[in-house]
Design a protein around this motif. Structure first.
Motif, PDB file in Angstrom:
ATOM      1  N   LEU A 247     -15.891   6.147  -1.773  1.00  0.00           N
ATOM      2  CA  LEU A 247     -16.284   4.862  -1.522  1.00  0.00           C
ATOM      3  C   LEU A 247     -15.288   3.840  -1.891  1.00  0.00           C
ATOM      4  CD1 LEU A 247     -17.999   2.864   0.105  1.00  0.00           C
ATOM      5  CD2 LEU A 247     -19.301   2.853  -1.981  1.00  0.00           C
ATOM      6  N   GLY A 248     -14.721   4.039  -3.228  1.00  0.00           N
ATOM      7  CA  GLY A 248     -13.907   3.124  -3.968  1.00  0.00           C
ATOM      8  C   GLY A 248     -12.385   3.237  -3.268  1.00  0.00           C
ATOM      9  N   LEU A 249     -11.954   4.462  -2.800  1.00  0.00           N
ATOM     10  CA  LEU A 249     -10.839   4.453  -2.162  1.00  0.00           C
ATOM     11  C   LEU A 249     -10.893   4.135  -0.708  1.00  0.00           C
ATOM     12  CD1 LEU A 249      -7.715   5.545  -1.924  1.00  0.00           C
ATOM     13  CD2 LEU A 249      -8.745   7.801  -1.096  1.00  0.00           C
ATOM     14  N   ASN A 250     -11.896   4.429  -0.131  1.00  0.00           N
ATOM     15  CA  ASN A 250     -12.146   3.826   1.318  1.00  0.00           C
ATOM     16  C   ASN A 250     -12.090   2.431   1.461  1.00  0.00           C
ATOM     17  OD1 ASN A 250     -11.672   6.394   2.407  1.00  0.00           O
ATOM     18  ND2 ASN A 250     -14.106   6.835   2.370  1.00  0.00           N
ATOM     19  N   TYR A 251     -12.952   1.968   0.639  1.00  0.00           N
ATOM     20  CA  TYR A 251     -13.206   0.490   0.548  1.00  0.00           C
ATOM     21  C   TYR A 251     -12.000  -0.429   0.105  1.00  0.00           C
ATOM     22  CZ  TYR A 251     -15.135  -4.287  -0.717  1.00  0.00           C
ATOM     23  OH  TYR A 251     -15.168  -5.598  -0.689  1.00  0.00           O
ATOM     24  N   GLY A 252     -11.174   0.180  -0.787  1.00  0.00           N
ATOM     25  CA  GLY A 252      -9.800  -0.149  -1.297  1.00  0.00           C
ATOM     26  C   GLY A 252      -8.832  -0.455  -0.104  1.00  0.00           C
ATOM     27  N   ILE A 253      -8.831   0.617   0.633  1.00  0.00           N
ATOM     28  CA  ILE A 253      -8.146   0.516   2.108  1.00  0.00           C
ATOM     29  C   ILE A 253      -8.650  -0.576   2.880  1.00  0.00           C
ATOM     30  CG2 ILE A 253      -7.279   1.661   3.755  1.00  0.00           C
ATOM     31  CD1 ILE A 253      -7.308   4.436   2.134  1.00  0.00           C
ATOM     32  N   LEU A 254      -9.670  -0.598   3.131  1.00  0.00           N
ATOM     33  CA  LEU A 254     -10.413  -1.522   4.040  1.00  0.00           C
ATOM     34  C   LEU A 254     -10.040  -2.899   3.761  1.00  0.00           C
ATOM     35  CD1 LEU A 254     -12.375  -2.023   6.609  1.00  0.00           C
ATOM     36  CD2 LEU A 254     -14.323  -2.021   5.173  1.00  0.00           C
ATOM     37  N   PHE A 255     -10.395  -3.313   2.489  1.00  0.00           N
ATOM     38  CA  PHE A 255      -9.986  -4.647   1.790  1.00  0.00           C
ATOM     39  C   PHE A 255      -8.679  -4.772   1.848  1.00  0.00           C
ATOM     40  CE2 PHE A 255     -10.341  -7.809  -1.514  1.00  0.00           C
ATOM     41  CZ  PHE A 255     -11.207  -8.394  -1.032  1.00  0.00           C
ATOM     42  N   SER A 256      -7.787  -4.169   1.708  1.00  0.00           N
ATOM     43  CA  SER A 256      -6.396  -4.262   1.681  1.00  0.00           C
ATOM     44  C   SER A 256      -5.901  -4.545   2.995  1.00  0.00           C
ATOM     45  CB  SER A 256      -5.575  -3.048   1.180  1.00  0.00           C
ATOM     46  OG  SER A 256      -5.624  -2.801  -0.170  1.00  0.00           O
ATOM     47  N   ALA A 257      -6.515  -3.908   4.137  1.00  0.00           N
ATOM     48  CA  ALA A 257      -6.175  -4.177   5.425  1.00  0.00           C
ATOM     49  C   ALA A 257      -6.574  -5.981   5.852  1.00  0.00           C
ATOM     50  CB  ALA A 257      -6.975  -3.512   6.479  1.00  0.00           C
ATOM     51  N   TRP A 258      -7.744  -6.067   5.160  1.00  0.00           N
ATOM     52  CA  TRP A 258      -8.321  -7.547   5.473  1.00  0.00           C
ATOM     53  C   TRP A 258      -7.289  -8.468   4.504  1.00  0.00           C
ATOM     54  CZ3 TRP A 258     -12.368 -10.278   2.379  1.00  0.00           C
ATOM     55  CH2 TRP A 258     -13.052 -11.413   3.370  1.00  0.00           C
ATOM     56  N   GLY A 259      -6.828  -8.138   3.664  1.00  0.00           N
ATOM     57  CA  GLY A 259      -5.809  -8.964   2.702  1.00  0.00           C
ATOM     58  C   GLY A 259      -4.523  -9.076   3.576  1.00  0.00           C
ATOM     59  N   ALA A 260      -4.108  -7.941   4.300  1.00  0.00           N
ATOM     60  CA  ALA A 260      -2.684  -8.006   4.903  1.00  0.00           C
ATOM     61  C   ALA A 260      -3.006  -9.055   6.193  1.00  0.00           C
ATOM     62  CB  ALA A 260      -2.478  -6.768   5.484  1.00  0.00           C
ATOM     63  N   GLY A 261      -4.248  -8.784   6.828  1.00  0.00           N
ATOM     64  CA  GLY A 261      -4.317 -10.002   7.913  1.00  0.00           C
ATOM     65  C   GLY A 261      -4.391 -11.140   7.352  1.00  0.00           C
ATOM     66  N   GLY A 262      -4.833 -11.480   6.265  1.00  0.00           N
ATOM     67  CA  GLY A 262      -4.613 -12.918   5.532  1.00  0.00           C
ATOM     68  C   GLY A 262      -3.454 -13.305   5.206  1.00  0.00           C
ATOM     69  N   VAL A 263      -2.615 -12.422   5.044  1.00  0.00           N
ATOM     70  CA  VAL A 263      -1.084 -12.789   4.628  1.00  0.00           C
ATOM     71  C   VAL A 263      -0.372 -13.027   5.832  1.00  0.00           C
ATOM     72  CG1 VAL A 263       0.947 -12.202   3.641  1.00  0.00           C
ATOM     73  CG2 VAL A 263      -1.348 -11.932   2.341  1.00  0.00           C
ATOM     74  N   PHE A 264      -0.352 -12.101   6.897  1.00  0.00           N
ATOM     75  CA  PHE A 264       0.458 -12.044   8.046  1.00  0.00           C
ATOM     76  C   PHE A 264      -0.306 -12.914   9.079  1.00  0.00           C
ATOM     77  CE2 PHE A 264       1.722  -7.882   5.978  1.00  0.00           C
ATOM     78  CZ  PHE A 264       3.123  -8.177   5.672  1.00  0.00           C
ATOM     79  N   GLY A 265      -1.568 -13.216   9.349  1.00  0.00           N
ATOM     80  CA  GLY A 265      -1.893 -14.025  10.288  1.00  0.00           C
ATOM     81  C   GLY A 265      -1.375 -15.517  10.213  1.00  0.00           C
ATOM     82  N   PRO A 266      -1.498 -16.130   9.210  1.00  0.00           N
ATOM     83  CA  PRO A 266      -0.691 -17.327   9.119  1.00  0.00           C
ATOM     84  C   PRO A 266       0.663 -17.421   9.171  1.00  0.00           C
ATOM     85  CG  PRO A 266      -2.365 -17.193   7.101  1.00  0.00           C
ATOM     86  CD  PRO A 266      -2.231 -15.848   7.665  1.00  0.00           C
ATOM     87  N   ILE A 267       1.383 -16.450   8.791  1.00  0.00           N
ATOM     88  CA  ILE A 267       2.840 -16.261   9.130  1.00  0.00           C
ATOM     89  C   ILE A 267       3.052 -16.117  10.468  1.00  0.00           C
ATOM     90  CG2 ILE A 267       4.750 -14.881   8.854  1.00  0.00           C
ATOM     91  CD1 ILE A 267       3.784 -14.234   6.020  1.00  0.00           C
ATOM     92  N   LEU A 268       2.321 -15.324  11.394  1.00  0.00           N
ATOM     93  CA  LEU A 268       2.506 -15.428  12.631  1.00  0.00           C
ATOM     94  C   LEU A 268       2.175 -16.531  13.358  1.00  0.00           C
ATOM     95  CD1 LEU A 268       2.958 -13.579  15.313  1.00  0.00           C
ATOM     96  CD2 LEU A 268       0.401 -12.841  15.159  1.00  0.00           C
ATOM     97  N   GLY A 269       0.888 -17.222  12.929  1.00  0.00           N
ATOM     98  CA  GLY A 269       0.638 -18.525  13.496  1.00  0.00           C
ATOM     99  C   GLY A 269       1.580 -19.683  13.509  1.00  0.00           C
ATOM    100  N   GLY A 270       2.434 -19.567  12.183  1.00  0.00           N
ATOM    101  CA  GLY A 270       3.520 -20.592  11.921  1.00  0.00           C
ATOM    102  C   GLY A 270       4.624 -20.310  12.730  1.00  0.00           C
ATOM    103  N   ARG A 271       4.897 -19.011  12.811  1.00  0.00           N
ATOM    104  CA  ARG A 271       6.200 -18.781  13.837  1.00  0.00           C
ATOM    105  C   ARG A 271       5.784 -19.040  15.295  1.00  0.00           C
ATOM    106  NH1 ARG A 271       9.516 -13.725  11.556  1.00  0.00           N
ATOM    107  NH2 ARG A 271       9.647 -14.411   9.391  1.00  0.00           N
ATOM    108  N   ILE A 272       4.930 -18.755  15.581  1.00  0.00           N
ATOM    109  CA  ILE A 272       4.262 -19.176  17.087  1.00  0.00           C
ATOM    110  C   ILE A 272       4.308 -20.599  17.480  1.00  0.00           C
ATOM    111  CG2 ILE A 272       2.688 -19.261  18.742  1.00  0.00           C
ATOM    112  CD1 ILE A 272       1.668 -16.563  17.750  1.00  0.00           C
ATOM    113  N   ALA A 273       3.795 -21.425  16.248  1.00  0.00           N
ATOM    114  CA  ALA A 273       4.040 -22.940  16.395  1.00  0.00           C
ATOM    115  C   ALA A 273       5.391 -23.439  16.440  1.00  0.00           C
ATOM    116  CB  ALA A 273       3.094 -23.455  15.376  1.00  0.00           C
ATOM    117  N   ASP A 274       6.382 -22.865  15.373  1.00  0.00           N
ATOM    118  CA  ASP A 274       7.545 -23.243  15.471  1.00  0.00           C
ATOM    119  C   ASP A 274       8.134 -22.879  16.802  1.00  0.00           C
ATOM    120  OD1 ASP A 274       7.230 -23.911  12.983  1.00  0.00           O
ATOM    121  OD2 ASP A 274       8.077 -22.237  11.925  1.00  0.00           O
ATOM    122  N   ALA A 275       8.192 -21.790  17.254  1.00  0.00           N
ATOM    123  CA  ALA A 275       8.638 -21.500  18.466  1.00  0.00           C
ATOM    124  C   ALA A 275       8.354 -22.335  19.873  1.00  0.00           C
ATOM    125  CB  ALA A 275       8.327 -19.939  18.901  1.00  0.00           C
TER     126      ALA A 275
END
Length: 86
Positions: free
Chosen positions: A18-46
């Motif tokens: 559970l610890g490893l699986n939850y860590g992977i799941l939580f990391s994916a959620w964090g990656a979305g939190g990092v790359f989502g705003p970057i993607l939104g900003g690039r779309i807005a700039d374009a």
């Protein structure tokens, strides 16, 4: 979602890792939190507006909702012990 993810992870993948699986799941959620705003900003700039960024995020959310509707857990791992009183 922080209260739902651990139990959903345990229900779907078991508690052995559970610890490893939850860590992977939580990391994916964090990656979305990092790359989502970057993607939104690039779309807005374009495009000069956030309108298209909202459409893209809405499309991603609709795909995720559809995936959630069709997702089925492996019911073969879940079993119940029936006992008789008497």
């Amino acid at each position: 979602m922080l209260s739902v993810y651990p139990s959903a992870c345990a229900d779907n993948y078991g508690t052995k890792n559970l610890g490893l699986n939850y860590g992977i799941l939580f990391s994916a959620w964090g990656a979305g939190g990092v790359f989502g705003p970057i993607l939104g900003g690039r779309i807005a700039d374009a495009t000069g507006s956030y309108e298209m960024a909202f459409y893209v995020s809405a499309a991603i959310l609709i795909v995720a909702a559809i995936m959630g509707l069709f997702y089925k857990t492996d019911q073969s791992r879940h079993f119940y012990v029936v006992t008789r009183n008497g």
